[in-house]
Design an enzyme around this catalytic site. Structure first.
Site, PDB file in Angstrom:
ATOM      1  N   LYS A 182       0.831  -1.214   0.000  1.00 51.29           N
ATOM      2  CA  LYS A 182       0.000   0.000   0.000  1.00 51.29           C
ATOM      3  C   LYS A 182       0.863   1.260   0.000  1.00 51.29           C
ATOM      4  CE  LYS A 182      -1.726   1.574   4.014  1.00 51.29           C
ATOM      5  NZ  LYS A 182      -1.424   2.975   4.327  1.00 51.29           N
ATOM      6  N   ASN A 183       1.822   1.327   0.919  1.00 51.92           N
ATOM      7  CA  ASN A 183       2.585   2.571   1.063  1.00 51.92           C
ATOM      8  C   ASN A 183       3.450   2.871  -0.150  1.00 51.92           C
ATOM      9  OD1 ASN A 183       1.394   2.990   3.489  1.00 51.92           O
ATOM     10  ND2 ASN A 183       3.166   2.444   4.747  1.00 51.92           N
ATOM     11  N   CYS A 194      -3.473  12.575  13.039  1.00 48.67           N
ATOM     12  CA  CYS A 194      -4.367  11.428  12.924  1.00 48.67           C
ATOM     13  C   CYS A 194      -4.341  10.711  14.255  1.00 48.67           C
ATOM     14  CB  CYS A 194      -3.959  10.513  11.776  1.00 48.67           C
ATOM     15  SG  CYS A 194      -2.431   9.665  12.072  1.00 48.67           S
ATOM     16  N   ARG A 251       1.735  13.956  13.145  1.00 45.94           N
ATOM     17  CA  ARG A 251       2.127  13.808  11.731  1.00 45.94           C
ATOM     18  C   ARG A 251       2.533  15.132  11.065  1.00 45.94           C
ATOM     19  NH1 ARG A 251       0.007   8.541  10.152  1.00 45.94           N
ATOM     20  NH2 ARG A 251       1.795   8.611   8.783  1.00 45.94           N
ATOM     21  N   ASP A 280       4.624   0.136  12.160  1.00 47.84           N
ATOM     22  CA  ASP A 280       3.360  -0.391  11.634  1.00 47.84           C
ATOM     23  C   ASP A 280       3.080  -1.828  12.079  1.00 47.84           C
ATOM     24  OD1 ASP A 280       2.890   2.005  10.440  1.00 47.84           O
ATOM     25  OD2 ASP A 280       3.312   1.358   8.393  1.00 47.84           O
ATOM     26  N   ARG A 322      -8.493  -0.026   4.780  1.00 45.69           N
ATOM     27  CA  ARG A 322      -7.519   0.883   4.165  1.00 45.69           C
ATOM     28  C   ARG A 322      -6.239   0.134   3.806  1.00 45.69           C
ATOM     29  NH1 ARG A 322      -5.561   4.785   7.892  1.00 45.69           N
ATOM     30  NH2 ARG A 322      -4.211   5.096   6.113  1.00 45.69           N
TER      31      ARG A 322
END
Ligand code: UD1
Length: 442
Positions: free
Chosen positions: A35-36, A129, A134, A321, A413
Site C-alpha cells: 500500500k505505502n 491522525c 504527523r 506499523d 484501508r
C-alpha cells in the site's frame, strides 16, 4: 437525538468481523502489493506526460482515494486486471481538495511532484491522525531549500517556484529525522529540478527504494536510495514506464505474526526477507522457526513462546506499523515483554482493547510492559487505526471464544478482503455489514 437515531443507535449496524478463536491456521497466504509504495508511485504519475502502468496494485480504499484525488487534478486513471494505468497528460490542476485529501495523509506527498511539473501547488495540510500529530515540516523545509516559496493559509500549503523558468533548484538537504514521506516528496521534486539534489539522513525504507525504481524507469537519475544519502540529478522530462509494486512487508509481517499467535504453520508468499529482518529476528527470539521456501517464508510455531523486548525504529529497525500486531502476539508469550514505541506519540491505543480481552499490560508514556497470560478471551473490541485493527484480528484468532471487531473502515484501508483470505487457511471469521474497497469505483 432524533427518533430515527433512537431506532438505530450509532454503532449498532457498524460492519464487524466475528471471529471464533483458537483455530490453527494452515496453508498458504498470498501477500499483495505494498500500500505505502503504491500510493506514492501513483503520485509520481504527475511527473510524466505519458502513462505509467503499475502492476501488482492492492485493491484498497486508500488506493481508491488516491485515484480520486489524481482524477480530480486531471490525471487519467483506469484499471486493467491488477494493474492501474495513470496518465499525467491531462493534468490541469494543482490544488487537490481538502474533502479528498483529509482522508489520506499520503496525498500531501503530491506537493513535490506537482511543484516539479507545474511550478505551483496548493495542497491542504494533512493534519494529525489517531496515532500522532504527523508534521510535514521536513517536506516543506526541503522544498524551500530547492527554491520554492511557501505560505500556509486556511490550512493549505501554497508553494510556488519563481524565476528560473519555474524549475526547482538542486541543493543539499539534511533531514532532521529520516521521514519516509519527506524523502519521497523531495526525491520526486528533485527528479525535474535543475542540477543535483542530495538528501542526507534520508529514510531507507523499501518503499523509498521502490519509488526510486519507478522514477529511474521513467528516466530519472537517482543514486543511493535505500541508504542514508540519496543523490538525484535533475532531468528536463520524465516518460511513462511499466512497473510492478513490491510485496507489502507489513501485510506479510501481519500474516507471520498471526501464524505465531495461533501457534500455526503457514507459508506466506511472496516476501522479500531483507524487508523484514527485524521482525523475523524477533519472531525467532520468541521461539518460532522461519525458513525461506520458494518466493516466500514458512513459519512454524509450536508450544509456548517467550516474551521479548522491542523498540520501534526507522528501517531497518522494527517497523512501527507492526508494533500493534506484535503486541497482540506478546500478550500470550510466557514471561514479561517490553514494547517501546519511538516513532509516533499516540500509538498504544490498542492496549486498552487488548486489556478487554484479558491481556495484562501496563503503560508508562510510550512504553508498554506485558505480563504474558496463557490465553486471551474473546470480547467485542474496536480497531482504532489501521494497524490496531489488524492487532484486534490477530488477538481474536488466538483468543478463546468469540471476538467481534469493529473499526473495519481502518482495516480496509490496508488489507484486502482479509477475512476471506484468513478463512481459506482455516480461520473461523466472517463479516457482517459490507464495506468494500474501492479501487474499481474510482
Ligand atoms: C510512513 C508510512 C506509515 C509509517 C511511517 C513510519 C506511508 C504512506 N506511510 O508515514 O505507514 O507508519 O512512514 O514508518 O508511507 N516527522 C517529523 N517531521 C516531519 C515529518 C515526520 O518530525 O516533517 C516525524 C513524525 O512525527 C514521526 C517520524 O518522523 O515521528 C516518522 O514519520 P514519517 O516517516 O514522515 O511517516 P510518514 O511518511 O507520514
Amino acid at each position: 437525538m432524533t427518533l430515527a437515531a433512537l431506532k438505530s443507535p450509532p454503532g449498532l449496524n457498524d460492519p464487524q468481523l466475528s471471529i471464533i478463536g483458537q483455530q490453527r491456521l494452515e496453508g498458504e497466504l498470498h501477500v499483495n502489493g505494498a500500500k505505502n509504495s503504491a500510493l506514492v508511485l501513483m503520485a509520481a504519475s504527475v511527473l510524466s506526460r505519458t502513462p505509467i502502468r503499475l502492476g501488482n496494485m492492492p485493491d484498497l480504499t486508500d488506493i481508491g482515494t488516491m485515484a480520486k484525488i489524481l482524477v480530480s487534478l486531471g490525471v487519467g486513471f483506469h484499471v486493467e486486471g491488477s494493474s492501474a494505468v495513470l496518465s499525467g497528460d491531462g493534468l490541469t490542476r494543482h490544488d487537490p481538495s481538502y474533502d479528498l485529501t483529509r482522508k489520506l495523509r499520503a496525498s500531501f506527498f503530491l506537493i513535490g511532484p506537482l511543484l516539479a511539473r507545474h511550478g505551483v501547488a496548493k495542497v491542504p495540510l494533512p493534519g494529525g491522525c489517531r496515532i500522532g500529530s504527523r508534521p510535514v515540516r521536513e517536506h516543506n523545509k526541503g522544498l524551500q531549500a530547492m527554491g520554492a516559496s511557501l505560505s500556509i493559509e486556511g490550512g493549505v500549503v501554497s508553494a510556488k517556484v519563481s524565476g528560473n523558468r519555474g524549475r526547482l533548484q538542486g541543493c543539499a538537504v539534511h533531514l532532521d529525522c529520516p521521514s519516509v514521506g519527506a524523502t519521497e516528496t523531495l526525491m520526486m521534486a528533485a527528479t525535474l529540478a535543475e542540477g543535483d539534489t542530495v538528501i542526507r539522513n534520508a529514510a531507507q525504507e523499501p518503499e523509498v527504494v521502490d519509488l526510486a525504481g519507478l522514477l529511474k524507469a521513467m528516466g530519472a537519475r537517482i543514486q543511493g536510495a535505500g541508504s542514508a544519502t540519496i543523490r538525484v540529478s535533475g532531468v528536463k522530462e520524465l516518460h511513462g514506464a511499466d512497473y510492478a509494486v513490491i510485496p507489502d512487508r507489513i501485510e506479510a509481517g501481519t500474516f507471520l505474526i498471526a501464524a505465531a499467535a495461533t501457534r500455526s504453520r503457514l507459508h506466506v508468499t511472496p516476501v522479500e526477507p531483507s524487508h523484514l529482518n527485524a521482525v523475523l529476528a524477533k519472531l525467532e527470539e520468541l521461539g518460532c522457526s522461519i525458513s525461506p521456501q520458494g518466493q516466500g517464508l514458512t513459519i512454524t510455531t509450536r508450544g509456548q513462546l517467550r516474551g521479548c523486548e522491542l523498540r520501534t525504529q526507522p528501517f531497518p529497525g522494527f517497523p512501527t506499523d507492526l508494533q500493534a500486531p506484535f503486541m497482540a502476539l506478546l500478550a500470550t508469550a510466557q514471561g514479561d515483554s517490553l514494547v517501546r514505541e519511538t516513532i509516533f506519540e499516540n500509538r498504544l491505543q490498542h492496549v486498552a482493547e487488548l486489556q478487554r480481552m484479558g491481556a495484562q499490560i501496563r503503560t508508562c508514556g510510550n512504553v508498554a510492559v506485558l505480563e504474558g497470560v496463557p490465553m486471551l478471551s474473546g470480547a467485542p473490541v474496536t480497531g482504532t487505526d489501521l494497524r490496531a485493527a489488524a492487532a484486534m484480528v490477530i488477538a481474536g484468532l488466538a483468543a478463546d471464544g468469540v471476538t467481534s471487531v469493529t473499526g473495519l473502515e481502518h482495516l480496509d484501508r490496508g488489507y484486502t478482503r482479509l477475512e476471506e483470505r484468513l478463512q481459506a487457511v482455516g480461520a473461523r471469521i466472517s463479516r457482517t455489514g459490507a464495506v468494500r474497497p474501492a479501487l474499481l469505483a474510482a
